[in-house]
Design a protein around this motif. Structure first.
Motif, PDB file in Angstrom:
ATOM      1  N   TYR A 153       0.774  -1.254   0.162  1.00 39.44           N
ATOM      2  CA  TYR A 153      -0.170  -0.018  -0.056  1.00 39.44           C
ATOM      3  C   TYR A 153       0.780   1.148  -0.104  1.00 39.44           C
ATOM      4  CZ  TYR A 153      -3.488   3.552   1.304  1.00 39.44           C
ATOM      5  OH  TYR A 153      -4.100   4.688   1.524  1.00 39.44           O
ATOM      6  N   SER A 193      -4.124  -3.182  -3.606  1.00 35.33           N
ATOM      7  CA  SER A 193      -5.846  -2.638  -3.156  1.00 35.33           C
ATOM      8  C   SER A 193      -5.320  -1.809  -1.981  1.00 35.33           C
ATOM      9  CB  SER A 193      -6.535  -3.636  -2.735  1.00 35.33           C
ATOM     10  OG  SER A 193      -6.463  -4.389  -1.999  1.00 35.33           O
ATOM     11  N   ASP A 194      -6.354  -1.010  -1.625  1.00 31.88           N
ATOM     12  CA  ASP A 194      -6.205  -0.313  -0.047  1.00 31.88           C
ATOM     13  C   ASP A 194      -7.170  -0.786   0.824  1.00 31.88           C
ATOM     14  OD1 ASP A 194      -8.358   2.415  -1.390  1.00 31.88           O
ATOM     15  OD2 ASP A 194      -8.804   0.282  -1.474  1.00 31.88           O
ATOM     16  N   TRP A 195      -7.494  -2.171   0.800  1.00 33.96           N
ATOM     17  CA  TRP A 195      -8.233  -2.581   1.625  1.00 33.96           C
ATOM     18  C   TRP A 195      -7.674  -2.471   3.190  1.00 33.96           C
ATOM     19  CZ3 TRP A 195      -7.156  -6.619   5.337  1.00 33.96           C
ATOM     20  CH2 TRP A 195      -5.615  -7.134   5.045  1.00 33.96           C
ATOM     21  N   LEU A 208      -8.799   1.022   4.322  1.00 37.41           N
ATOM     22  CA  LEU A 208     -10.191   1.033   4.370  1.00 37.41           C
ATOM     23  C   LEU A 208     -10.650   0.380   5.639  1.00 37.41           C
ATOM     24  CD1 LEU A 208     -12.996   1.814   3.204  1.00 37.41           C
ATOM     25  CD2 LEU A 208     -12.956  -0.597   1.883  1.00 37.41           C
ATOM     26  N   THR A 209     -10.218  -0.818   5.921  1.00 36.01           N
ATOM     27  CA  THR A 209     -10.376  -1.701   7.259  1.00 36.01           C
ATOM     28  C   THR A 209     -10.430  -0.656   8.389  1.00 36.01           C
ATOM     29  OG1 THR A 209      -9.928  -3.867   6.121  1.00 36.01           O
ATOM     30  CG2 THR A 209     -10.269  -3.577   8.477  1.00 36.01           C
ATOM     31  N   THR A 252     -12.885   2.480   8.467  1.00 36.55           N
ATOM     32  CA  THR A 252     -14.139   1.836   8.836  1.00 36.55           C
ATOM     33  C   THR A 252     -14.192   1.508  10.159  1.00 36.55           C
ATOM     34  OG1 THR A 252     -13.797  -0.045   7.706  1.00 36.55           O
ATOM     35  CG2 THR A 252     -14.983   1.529   6.458  1.00 36.55           C
ATOM     36  N   GLY A 270      -9.205   9.336   4.959  1.00 39.16           N
ATOM     37  CA  GLY A 270      -9.851   8.740   4.116  1.00 39.16           C
ATOM     38  C   GLY A 270      -9.422   9.375   2.915  1.00 39.16           C
ATOM     39  N   LEU A 309      -7.427   7.014   0.462  1.00 42.91           N
ATOM     40  CA  LEU A 309      -8.375   5.873  -0.281  1.00 42.91           C
ATOM     41  C   LEU A 309      -8.705   6.021  -1.545  1.00 42.91           C
ATOM     42  CD1 LEU A 309     -10.711   5.245   2.721  1.00 42.91           C
ATOM     43  CD2 LEU A 309      -8.760   3.779   2.036  1.00 42.91           C
ATOM     44  N   ARG A 310      -8.900   5.391  -2.351  1.00 41.91           N
ATOM     45  CA  ARG A 310      -9.319   5.595  -3.604  1.00 41.91           C
ATOM     46  C   ARG A 310     -11.108   6.212  -3.503  1.00 41.91           C
ATOM     47  NH1 ARG A 310      -6.474   0.787  -4.258  1.00 41.91           N
ATOM     48  NH2 ARG A 310      -4.447   1.012  -5.360  1.00 41.91           N
ATOM     49  N   SER A 320     -13.662   3.241  -2.748  1.00 45.18           N
ATOM     50  CA  SER A 320     -13.446   2.978  -1.172  1.00 45.18           C
ATOM     51  C   SER A 320     -13.822   4.010  -0.199  1.00 45.18           C
ATOM     52  CB  SER A 320     -12.066   2.567  -0.859  1.00 45.18           C
ATOM     53  OG  SER A 320     -11.593   1.217  -1.720  1.00 45.18           O
ATOM     54  N   VAL A 348     -17.471   4.066   0.448  1.00 41.49           N
ATOM     55  CA  VAL A 348     -17.801   2.996   1.392  1.00 41.49           C
ATOM     56  C   VAL A 348     -17.705   3.576   2.823  1.00 41.49           C
ATOM     57  CG1 VAL A 348     -17.385   0.830   2.524  1.00 41.49           C
ATOM     58  CG2 VAL A 348     -17.382   1.126   0.019  1.00 41.49           C
TER      59      VAL A 348
END
Length: 383
Positions: free
Chosen positions: A36, A42-44, A47-48, A51, A80, A84-85, A88, A91
């Motif tokens: 990252y 990905s930016d999961w 994001l996790t 969130t 964020g 983030l993208r 994302s 969300v």
């Protein structure tokens, strides 16, 4: 043995399996973090984390609103927007909106409760809109925030390396001073130089791209790479013609540049200076202590396909100094160009007795410290 107890081998196997699963999970998180922040994957993970912050802050607001107000949700929203993208980010924003609704329902109960104020909604919504615009811009550019600064630093270092002068050997000294407009990182002025295979001939090009600072920096980066590839690969009298053709093929709106091309024989001191609309060079004649102007004739690069470039010849003897510079160093508002050159020569005279080693940047500061233009000075001395 109790009936519900597991045999020791089975118990050890379960513990080993748990340890392996934990190691795999940690490895996945660590690799995702590295990818990252390198700008890959990905930016999961980000994001996790974001969130998870949203319900945590919502719970803290419900429990202790005096310490954690509803506006605390701007923190994950701001972070964020930077990390983030856009997909994302939406969300995350959906989670933040849900948290505001829950906070309003919880804080709105009771006789003295006021819920979430409209001002809080406006603040969080405004910050979210700004973050979304920033994420959209990053997506169009294709450079994540975590790599953008590194990429700019790498580009600046490439320009610096390309502007590095080769070692000239005993009896010679050369140095370059570059000052971008407004203290920025990138400049429309640049230098490329190389020595011939046998080390006898030095070729140096001082170029001034139209525009200044960041506006000209991208074009200067492209041209410095192209000029570096052409320099030394072509006979000296073909270099400016090839560079002119290269600029014409770019079809830039501000597509012209001036350039001075120096070809110096390091054994004899003989040189030829070819110009493409560039300012004249100044040579100190050590025998007389006077400065002579070395002006060559030629049209700026990128103007006409049939442009011709003529040179002027000279010789650097022991104690002689040659100065090449861009217009940002000598052009003064409300004054003639000759006045700026006279000021440069007047400051350069201070170094005649002690030598010009380390003089490039002090000369720029003395002559054009507060000028809002790119400045470049190339000094070549025969000691």
């Amino acid at each position: 043995m109790r009936g519900d107890a597991l045999p020791r081998p089975v118990h050890d196997g379960i513990r080993a399996q748990i340890r392996r699963s934990a190691r795999r999970a940690w490895t996945m998180v660590r690799r995702s973090s590295v990818e990252y922040f390198r700008g890959n994957g990905s930016d999961w993970l980000a994001l996790t984390i974001q969130t998870t912050m949203v319900p945590t802050l919502a719970w803290a607001t419900s429990v202790a609103p005096a310490w954690v107000p509803p506006t605390a949700l701007v923190f994950p929203v701001i972070i964020g927007g930077l990390m983030l993208r856009p997909a994302s980010l939406l969300v995350l924003y959906a989670g933040a909106a849900t948290a505001l609704i829950v906070e309003d329902a919880v804080l709105g109960t009771g006789p003295h409760s006021r819920g979430v104020s409209p001002g809080t909604v406006l603040v969080v919504g405004g910050v979210a809109f700004g973050g979304l615009m920033l994420a959209q811009f990053r997506r169009r550019v294709g450079v994540p925030w975590r790599r953008g600064g590194t990429m700019l630093f790498d580009l600046r270092e490439r320009i610096r390396v390309q502007s590095r002068l080769p070692e000239l050997g005993a009896g010679w000294h050369a140095e370059i001073g570059l000052r971008p407009a407004g203290g920025q990182l990138f400049s429309g002025d640049f230098v490329v130089a190389t020595r011939s295979g046998d080390g006898r001939v030095l070729e140096a090009v001082l170029a001034d791209v139209s525009g200044k600072g960041m506006d000209a920096g991208s074009r200067a980066l492209l041209l410095s790479g192209a000029f570096g590839g052409l320099l030394g690969s072509l006979p000296p009298h073909q270099f400016l013609s090839a560079a002119n053709g290269y600029l014409l093929r770019q079809n830039w709106e501000e597509g012209f540049a001036t350039s001075a091309h120096l070809v110096l024989d390091l054994e004899s001191g003989d040189y030829e200076l070819l110009s493409a609309g560039h300012l004249p060079a100044m040579q100190l004649i050590a025998g007389t202590g006077r400065w002579e102007e070395k002006a060559a004739d030629g049209m700026p690069l990128g103007i006409a396909a049939d442009a011709e470039f003529h040179g002027v010849k000279g010789t650097l003897r022991t104690g002689d100094v040659l100065l090449l510079f861009t217009d940002g160093l000598v052009e003064l508002p409300g004054r003639e160009l000759g006045d700026g050159i006279d000021r440069l020569i007047g400051e350069a005279d201070r170094y005649v007795a002690h030598g010009f080693r380390g003089a490039a940047y002090p000369l720029i500061e003395a002559v054009a410290k507060d000028t809002n233009d790119d400045r470049a000075l190339l000094i070549i001395c025969r000691e």
